[in-house]
Each structure stands twice: as C-alpha cells, then as structure tokens.
Motif scaffolding. Structure first.
Motif, PDB file in Angstrom:
ATOM      1  N   TYR A   1      15.596  29.554  28.621  1.00  0.00           N
ATOM      2  CA  TYR A   1      15.872  28.587  29.678  1.00  0.00           C
ATOM      3  C   TYR A   1      16.721  29.264  30.745  1.00  0.00           C
ATOM      4  CZ  TYR A   1      14.669  25.024  26.158  1.00  0.00           C
ATOM      5  OH  TYR A   1      14.027  24.268  25.216  1.00  0.00           O
ATOM      6  N   PRO A   2      16.759  28.716  31.952  1.00  0.00           N
ATOM      7  CA  PRO A   2      17.681  29.252  32.962  1.00  0.00           C
ATOM      8  C   PRO A   2      19.129  29.104  32.498  1.00  0.00           C
ATOM      9  CG  PRO A   2      16.026  27.835  33.978  1.00  0.00           C
ATOM     10  CD  PRO A   2      15.889  27.652  32.496  1.00  0.00           C
ATOM     11  N   VAL A   3      19.948  30.103  32.812  1.00  0.00           N
ATOM     12  CA  VAL A   3      21.371  30.092  32.475  1.00  0.00           C
ATOM     13  C   VAL A   3      22.170  30.340  33.754  1.00  0.00           C
ATOM     14  CG1 VAL A   3      23.221  31.251  31.198  1.00  0.00           C
ATOM     15  CG2 VAL A   3      20.996  30.887  30.116  1.00  0.00           C
ATOM     16  N   VAL A   4      23.192  29.522  33.981  1.00  0.00           N
ATOM     17  CA  VAL A   4      24.058  29.652  35.145  1.00  0.00           C
ATOM     18  C   VAL A   4      25.480  29.884  34.656  1.00  0.00           C
ATOM     19  CG1 VAL A   4      24.933  28.541  37.241  1.00  0.00           C
ATOM     20  CG2 VAL A   4      22.585  28.086  36.471  1.00  0.00           C
ATOM     21  N   ASP A   5      26.161  30.881  35.218  1.00  0.00           N
ATOM     22  CA  ASP A   5      27.527  31.149  34.774  1.00  0.00           C
ATOM     23  C   ASP A   5      28.294  31.886  35.856  1.00  0.00           C
ATOM     24  OD1 ASP A   5      29.770  31.207  33.186  1.00  0.00           O
ATOM     25  OD2 ASP A   5      29.123  32.901  31.978  1.00  0.00           O
ATOM     26  N   THR A   6      29.612  31.752  35.815  1.00  0.00           N
ATOM     27  CA  THR A   6      30.508  32.564  36.626  1.00  0.00           C
ATOM     28  C   THR A   6      30.469  34.003  36.126  1.00  0.00           C
ATOM     29  OG1 THR A   6      31.970  30.689  37.052  1.00  0.00           O
ATOM     30  CG2 THR A   6      32.931  32.876  37.278  1.00  0.00           C
ATOM     31  N   ASP A   7      30.653  34.951  37.021  1.00  0.00           N
ATOM     32  CA  ASP A   7      30.725  36.362  36.629  1.00  0.00           C
ATOM     33  C   ASP A   7      32.096  36.620  36.009  1.00  0.00           C
ATOM     34  OD1 ASP A   7      30.599  39.090  36.302  1.00  0.00           O
ATOM     35  OD2 ASP A   7      29.581  39.437  38.222  1.00  0.00           O
ATOM     36  N   GLN A   8      32.210  36.264  34.727  1.00  0.00           N
ATOM     37  CA  GLN A   8      33.493  36.379  34.029  1.00  0.00           C
ATOM     38  C   GLN A   8      33.992  37.829  33.993  1.00  0.00           C
ATOM     39  OE1 GLN A   8      34.782  33.546  33.163  1.00  0.00           O
ATOM     40  NE2 GLN A   8      33.012  32.192  33.113  1.00  0.00           N
ATOM     41  N   ALA A   9      33.073  38.769  33.759  1.00  0.00           N
ATOM     42  CA  ALA A   9      33.460  40.184  33.662  1.00  0.00           C
ATOM     43  C   ALA A   9      34.012  40.691  34.982  1.00  0.00           C
ATOM     44  CB  ALA A   9      32.263  41.019  33.216  1.00  0.00           C
ATOM     45  N   GLU A  10      33.356  40.337  36.068  1.00  0.00           N
ATOM     46  CA  GLU A  10      33.827  40.762  37.390  1.00  0.00           C
ATOM     47  C   GLU A  10      35.240  40.239  37.649  1.00  0.00           C
ATOM     48  OE1 GLU A  10      32.320  40.014  41.965  1.00  0.00           O
ATOM     49  OE2 GLU A  10      32.617  38.304  40.623  1.00  0.00           O
ATOM     50  N   GLY A  11      35.479  38.968  37.329  1.00  0.00           N
ATOM     51  CA  GLY A  11      36.778  38.385  37.583  1.00  0.00           C
ATOM     52  C   GLY A  11      37.885  39.050  36.780  1.00  0.00           C
ATOM     53  N   ALA A  12      37.635  39.280  35.477  1.00  0.00           N
ATOM     54  CA  ALA A  12      38.655  39.911  34.639  1.00  0.00           C
ATOM     55  C   ALA A  12      38.917  41.346  35.074  1.00  0.00           C
ATOM     56  CB  ALA A  12      38.219  39.876  33.180  1.00  0.00           C
ATOM     57  N   ALA A  13      37.857  42.048  35.470  1.00  0.00           N
ATOM     58  CA  ALA A  13      38.029  43.431  35.924  1.00  0.00           C
ATOM     59  C   ALA A  13      38.863  43.486  37.198  1.00  0.00           C
ATOM     60  CB  ALA A  13      36.660  44.077  36.153  1.00  0.00           C
ATOM     61  N   SER A  14      38.624  42.566  38.130  1.00  0.00           N
ATOM     62  CA  SER A  14      39.390  42.585  39.380  1.00  0.00           C
ATOM     63  C   SER A  14      40.857  42.249  39.135  1.00  0.00           C
ATOM     64  CB  SER A  14      38.781  41.605  40.390  1.00  0.00           C
ATOM     65  OG  SER A  14      38.908  40.268  39.955  1.00  0.00           O
ATOM     66  N   ALA A  15      41.130  41.337  38.195  1.00  0.00           N
ATOM     67  CA  ALA A  15      42.515  41.000  37.863  1.00  0.00           C
ATOM     68  C   ALA A  15      43.241  42.208  37.260  1.00  0.00           C
ATOM     69  CB  ALA A  15      42.544  39.825  36.887  1.00  0.00           C
ATOM     70  N   THR A  16      42.586  42.858  36.313  1.00  0.00           N
ATOM     71  CA  THR A  16      43.197  44.003  35.627  1.00  0.00           C
ATOM     72  C   THR A  16      43.375  45.173  36.582  1.00  0.00           C
ATOM     73  OG1 THR A  16      42.083  43.271  33.605  1.00  0.00           O
ATOM     74  CG2 THR A  16      43.008  45.496  33.613  1.00  0.00           C
ATOM     75  N   GLN A  17      42.344  45.449  37.381  1.00  0.00           N
ATOM     76  CA  GLN A  17      42.415  46.577  38.308  1.00  0.00           C
ATOM     77  C   GLN A  17      43.478  46.358  39.377  1.00  0.00           C
ATOM     78  OE1 GLN A  17      40.495  49.455  37.808  1.00  0.00           O
ATOM     79  NE2 GLN A  17      42.070  50.212  39.226  1.00  0.00           N
ATOM     80  N   HIS A  18      43.650  45.121  39.804  1.00  0.00           N
ATOM     81  CA  HIS A  18      44.695  44.803  40.786  1.00  0.00           C
ATOM     82  C   HIS A  18      46.063  45.218  40.260  1.00  0.00           C
ATOM     83  CE1 HIS A  18      47.255  42.595  43.544  1.00  0.00           C
ATOM     84  NE2 HIS A  18      47.693  41.824  42.572  1.00  0.00           N
ATOM     85  N   LEU A  19      46.337  44.921  39.015  1.00  0.00           N
ATOM     86  CA  LEU A  19      47.633  45.279  38.436  1.00  0.00           C
ATOM     87  C   LEU A  19      47.777  46.787  38.280  1.00  0.00           C
ATOM     88  CD1 LEU A  19      47.794  42.369  35.858  1.00  0.00           C
ATOM     89  CD2 LEU A  19      49.311  42.677  37.821  1.00  0.00           C
ATOM     90  N   LEU A  20      46.706  47.465  37.894  1.00  0.00           N
ATOM     91  CA  LEU A  20      46.755  48.931  37.795  1.00  0.00           C
ATOM     92  C   LEU A  20      46.962  49.554  39.175  1.00  0.00           C
ATOM     93  CD1 LEU A  20      43.880  49.657  35.235  1.00  0.00           C
ATOM     94  CD2 LEU A  20      46.342  49.510  34.794  1.00  0.00           C
ATOM     95  N   ASP A  21      46.283  49.024  40.184  1.00  0.00           N
ATOM     96  CA  ASP A  21      46.413  49.564  41.535  1.00  0.00           C
ATOM     97  C   ASP A  21      47.825  49.396  42.086  1.00  0.00           C
ATOM     98  OD1 ASP A  21      43.757  50.287  41.491  1.00  0.00           O
ATOM     99  OD2 ASP A  21      43.068  48.558  42.679  1.00  0.00           O
ATOM    100  N   LEU A  22      48.541  48.394  41.604  1.00  0.00           N
ATOM    101  CA  LEU A  22      49.932  48.206  42.015  1.00  0.00           C
ATOM    102  C   LEU A  22      50.858  49.244  41.395  1.00  0.00           C
ATOM    103  CD1 LEU A  22      50.270  44.308  41.853  1.00  0.00           C
ATOM    104  CD2 LEU A  22      50.346  45.730  43.917  1.00  0.00           C
ATOM    105  N   GLY A  23      50.378  49.966  40.377  1.00  0.00           N
ATOM    106  CA  GLY A  23      51.175  51.014  39.755  1.00  0.00           C
ATOM    107  C   GLY A  23      51.611  50.745  38.333  1.00  0.00           C
ATOM    108  N   HIS A  24      51.176  49.629  37.740  1.00  0.00           N
ATOM    109  CA  HIS A  24      51.523  49.336  36.348  1.00  0.00           C
ATOM    110  C   HIS A  24      50.750  50.278  35.431  1.00  0.00           C
ATOM    111  CE1 HIS A  24      53.811  45.708  37.369  1.00  0.00           C
ATOM    112  NE2 HIS A  24      52.890  45.517  38.308  1.00  0.00           N
TER     113      HIS A  24
END
Length: 338
Positions: free
Chosen positions: A161-184
């Motif tokens: 069947y068709p499946v609709v979902d938020t790009d969960q992986a993209e969102g988590a990656a952007s959150a994590t990468q943002h913190l790494l880019d800040l220098g953590h």
C-alpha cells in the motif's frame, strides 16, 4: 408544512413539494452537485430541515459509487505527532467533501486490526488510513484485509500500500550534525520508546551520523516521549556531557528543567536539540532548537494518496517522504571548553 405519511420517513418528493422545486433539483442538492444556484440550494436545504429529510448515504453510494467516508484506524497510545496528524487528516478530508470515521485500537494485534476493518466496513467507508506507530503493525501475523483502498502513515513500507512518512532520518541527522558543527565532541541521545518507528529511525540516524564523523557513540538513554522521562534522564546525565539530542520536544522540556535544577546552564554548559517543533517549543526557556516536521503535509499527502487510490482503484506500494527542517533557537551554542 408537509406532513409525513405514517410508516415512512420523509422523501425527496416531500422536500420538493416543501421547497417548490423539482425532484431533480432536490437530488442534485442531496448529492452535492454544483449545478444548482445558491438561493435554490439554500431553499432546498431549509426544506430538508423542516421536513426532517436526511440523504441516504447507502443509496447515494449505489448511484455514485462512493460513500464519501474515510476511515482512520489509530492507536490509542498518546503521541503528539499522531494527534497533530489526525487533525491534518480531518481537515484534508473535510476540504474534499468527505467525512471521517475514527476507529481507535488499543493494541495493534491481528484481532484488533481486523475488527477495526470490519467495523469500518459496516460504517460504509471508501478507504482507510492507518495511523499506528508501533512495531506490532509490521509483525508477520498482522495481515491487512483486502477489499478497501489503504494508506499507511509512519510504517516500514512492508505492505503493498502507499506509505506516507516524515523523513525521520534526515531530521535526526541534521540535529546531530548541527551540534557537531558547533564544536561538540559528541552528542548524547534521549530516544523514544523502542516500539516506535519514529524513535527507531531517529536513533539509527543519530548513531550513523556520529559514526560517519568518527565520534564516540554514547550509551542510549531511552524515554517514553514524556517530559517526565526527559527530566529523569537529565538528572542522571554525566557532568561531562555538553550536547544532547532529545527525540521529541517534550523530553527536551523535561531535560531543560533537570539541567536547571542541577545548576547547568543551557546552552552555556549543555546544548539541547528537540524534535517536532511543537508550538510551545519557541517559548521554552531558553527557546528550543528543534527539528520541524510538517504534520499538516503528512496528513494532506495521506488523504491525497488515498483519494487517488479510490478514484483510480490503483494498488501497489509507493512511498511519500515529507522533508524536515532544523529550526535554530537559543538552546544550542558552541561548547565553552571544546
């Protein structure tokens, strides 16, 4: 006023006499046709109310091929995303001239899911949207009954069947990468419950992002989406932690309180990122950096996919992935001692 004949309900003919129009005009109004002028439509609707006429949905479906009802099978487990998505589905359904029939299930087992489908069949629906986040939906013993168009939200796309979902992986990656880019140096994670698809995808993406960057992957802290669980994990958070990605905004809220009680400044000592961008996130203290997901788009796309299935009788799996966006506010900053 028309008096009803004993033993039967009011008919279209009764409405026509009351409104002073033809039976064909009443039929057009009852079936939602557009080729009736506004004043006549209002006169017919007023006559329907006076005589107590209710259009027969089953008869209308026999004529038109559709009941104009959409069923939603939804888990009763409380979840912010599910409630927002349901609101979006309802708005999209109403905008298309359909009604919504909600069928909650407490445990998404074969018996409950089959029972929900059977009850929806009795309610005469044209198609079904399934909004069940838990992993049980994908267990091998869960088989979705045939015979109705179906769209699944937030699943593994195992079904045909068709499946609709938020790009969960993209969102988590952007959150994590943002913190790494800040220098953590690394990012800790408060995950959602293990039975949740969303929590699993966010956790896997957080881990993969750290591994790609060659960073240490801390032990996972597992919550239950509640502010209480975020608070409890925050009280136990080691003092050396400088960055945390919480899998939803409510757990991030509990974490913020725990850090405040421990005397750790946000973002001075610890940077915090959430997920959802609930309306209150901008009013946390400090305002929360978070991943925005569009529940409105998910609901709209699910309804659009289902109506396409109903209209064209198309079958087969397809996937619609709704992108996320990182909303940067005051809860994140470079570490004081990188």
């Amino acid at each position: 006023m028309v008096r009803q004949t004993s033993g039967r309900g009011p008919s279209m003919a009764d409405v026509a006499r009351e409104a002073g129009v033809s039976g064909q005009t009443v039929s057009r109004v009852a079936n939602g046709k557009s080729n009736v002028d506004h004043a006549t439509r209002e006169r017919v609707l007023a006559a329907m109310r006076r005589v107590g006429y209710r259009p027969n949905s089953a008869a209308r479906a026999l004529r038109n091929g559709h009941f104009r009802n959409i069923g939603v099978i939804m888990s009763t487990a409380p979840a912010f995303g599910n409630s927002r998505t349901l609101n979006a589905i309802a708005a999209a359904v109403v905008a298309k001239g359909f009604s919504i029939v909600l069928m909650p299930v407490s445990q998404p087992s074969q018996g409950e899911v089959t029972g929900a489908f059977n009850r929806l069949n009795e309610e005469a629906v044209d198609g079904v949207i399934i909004l069940i986040e838990q992993h049980q939906l994908d267990e091998s013993d869960i088989e979705l009954p045939n015979g109705l168009p179906v769209v699944v939200i937030d699943s593994s796309a195992r079904y045909d069947y068709p499946v609709v979902d938020t790009d969960q992986a993209e969102g988590a990656a952007s959150a994590t990468q943002h913190l790494l880019d800040l220098g953590h140096q690394t990012v800790w994670h408060i995950a959602g419950p293990p039975e949740s698809y969303s929590a699993e995808r966010r956790l896997k993406s957080w881990r993969a992002t750290l591994e790609r960057a060659g960073r240490v992957v801390p032990p996972v802290m597992t919550g239950d989406w509640s502010a209480q669980s975020g608070y409890d994990h925050g009280l136990r958070l080691p003092d050396e932690v400088t960055a945390v990605f919480a899998a939803n905004d409510q757990m991030a809220l509990g974490l913020l309180r725990a850090l405040h009680e421990k005397g750790r400044a946000v973002p001075g000592d610890v940077s915090v990122v959430g997920f959802d961008d609930m309306e209150e996130a901008a009013y946390f203290w400090p305002p929360l950096t978070t991943v925005r997901q569009s529940f409105e788009t998910v609901g709209h796309d699910a309804v659009a996919a289902l109506l396409a299935e109903i209209a064209d009788e198309r079958k087969g799996a397809s996937a619609v992935t709704v992108p996320t966006s990182l909303i940067i506010r005051s809860s994140t900053a470079p570490p004081q001692n990188p």
